[in-house]
Design an enzyme around this catalytic site. Structure first.
Site, PDB file in Angstrom:
ATOM      1  N   GLY A  89       0.809  -1.214   0.000  1.00 54.25           N
ATOM      2  CA  GLY A  89       0.000   0.000   0.000  1.00 54.25           C
ATOM      3  C   GLY A  89       0.843   1.264   0.000  1.00 54.25           C
ATOM      4  O   GLY A  89       0.320   2.362   0.209  1.00 54.25           O
ATOM      5  N   HIS A 146      10.268   5.842   3.560  1.00 49.20           N
ATOM      6  CA  HIS A 146       9.980   6.610   4.765  1.00 49.20           C
ATOM      7  C   HIS A 146       9.554   5.680   5.885  1.00 49.20           C
ATOM      8  O   HIS A 146       8.964   4.625   5.651  1.00 49.20           O
ATOM      9  CB  HIS A 146       8.893   7.667   4.501  1.00 49.20           C
ATOM     10  CG  HIS A 146       7.664   7.124   3.858  1.00 49.20           C
ATOM     11  ND1 HIS A 146       7.580   6.869   2.504  1.00 49.20           N
ATOM     12  CD2 HIS A 146       6.464   6.749   4.379  1.00 49.20           C
ATOM     13  CE1 HIS A 146       6.386   6.378   2.212  1.00 49.20           C
ATOM     14  NE2 HIS A 146       5.689   6.288   3.344  1.00 49.20           N
TER      15      HIS A 146
HETATM   16  P1  AMP Z   1       2.773   5.317   2.497  1.00 52.97           P
HETATM   17  O1  AMP Z   1       1.386   4.825   2.249  1.00 52.97           O
HETATM   18  O2  AMP Z   1       3.588   4.408   3.392  1.00 52.97           O
HETATM   19  O3  AMP Z   1       3.495   5.657   1.216  1.00 52.97           O
HETATM   20  O4  AMP Z   1       2.636   6.640   3.343  1.00 52.97           O
HETATM   21  C1  AMP Z   1       2.638   7.916   2.784  1.00 52.97           C
HETATM   22  C2  AMP Z   1       2.309   8.868   3.891  1.00 52.97           C
HETATM   23  O5  AMP Z   1       2.663  10.171   3.468  1.00 52.97           O
HETATM   24  C3  AMP Z   1       0.824   8.911   4.266  1.00 52.97           C
HETATM   25  O6  AMP Z   1       0.677   8.627   5.660  1.00 52.97           O
HETATM   26  C4  AMP Z   1       0.402  10.345   3.937  1.00 52.97           C
HETATM   27  O7  AMP Z   1      -0.532  10.859   4.833  1.00 52.97           O
HETATM   28  C5  AMP Z   1       1.728  11.079   3.994  1.00 52.97           C
HETATM   29  N1  AMP Z   1       1.826  12.301   3.198  1.00 52.97           N
HETATM   30  C6  AMP Z   1       1.489  12.459   1.906  1.00 52.97           C
HETATM   31  N2  AMP Z   1       1.748  13.729   1.508  1.00 52.97           N
HETATM   32  C7  AMP Z   1       2.268  14.379   2.585  1.00 52.97           C
HETATM   33  C8  AMP Z   1       2.713  15.712   2.827  1.00 52.97           C
HETATM   34  N3  AMP Z   1       2.708  16.644   1.859  1.00 52.97           N
HETATM   35  N4  AMP Z   1       3.176  16.029   4.053  1.00 52.97           N
HETATM   36  C9  AMP Z   1       3.179  15.095   5.039  1.00 52.97           C
HETATM   37  N5  AMP Z   1       2.781  13.827   4.873  1.00 52.97           N
HETATM   38  C10 AMP Z   1       2.320  13.458   3.673  1.00 52.97           C
END
Ligand code: AMP
Ligand code: ZN
Length: 114
Positions: free
Chosen positions: A93, A100
């Protein structure tokens, strides 16, 4: 990498709430928090996901766990506990293809996934 949202955050091209930064690592609040504390800990080097890690990247990943402990200590949740989640690839997902570490804290996290 040009169209990467986290690279843009690192370059200050889009805003974020930064909670930690050094020459190799940045950490900022997740825009859609799944717990009272939801921080993303991110290497400044663009690496897509765990599956794309090179041997030379491994010390950086090790360092990230040190940064996580530092943040946990500073924010006062080290003793109560926290959860670290790293998604890698389509089936996990993963939405942002810049590796990260989700750092979650501040509540019982047993049933929280990121
Ligand atoms: P993943 O599904 O592991 O790729 O997680 C991506 C995460 O990035 C999600 O929890 C989002 O809420 C977060 N996210 C996306 N865009 C931003 C943003 N501009 N600033 C902070 N968090 C973000
Ligand atoms: Zn990137």
């Amino acid at each position: 990498m040009e169209d990467c949202i986290f690279c843009k955050i690192i370059k200050r091209e889009i805003p974020s709430e930064i909670v930690y930064e050094d020459d190799e690592v940045i950490a900022f609040n997740d825009v859609n928090p799944l717990a009272p504390i939801h921080i993303l800990v991110v290497p400044k080097k663009h690496i897509d996901c765990i599956a794309h890690l090179a041997e030379e990247d491994l010390p950086l990943i090790s360092k990230i766990y040190g940064v996580i402990n530092k943040i946990a200590e500073e924010k006062g949740f080290k003793e109560n506990g926290f959860k670290v989640i790293v998604n890698s690839g389509k089936d996990s997902g993963q939405e942002v293809m810049h590796i990260h570490f989700h750092l979650l804290a501040g509540t019982n996290l047993a049933h929280i996934n990121a």
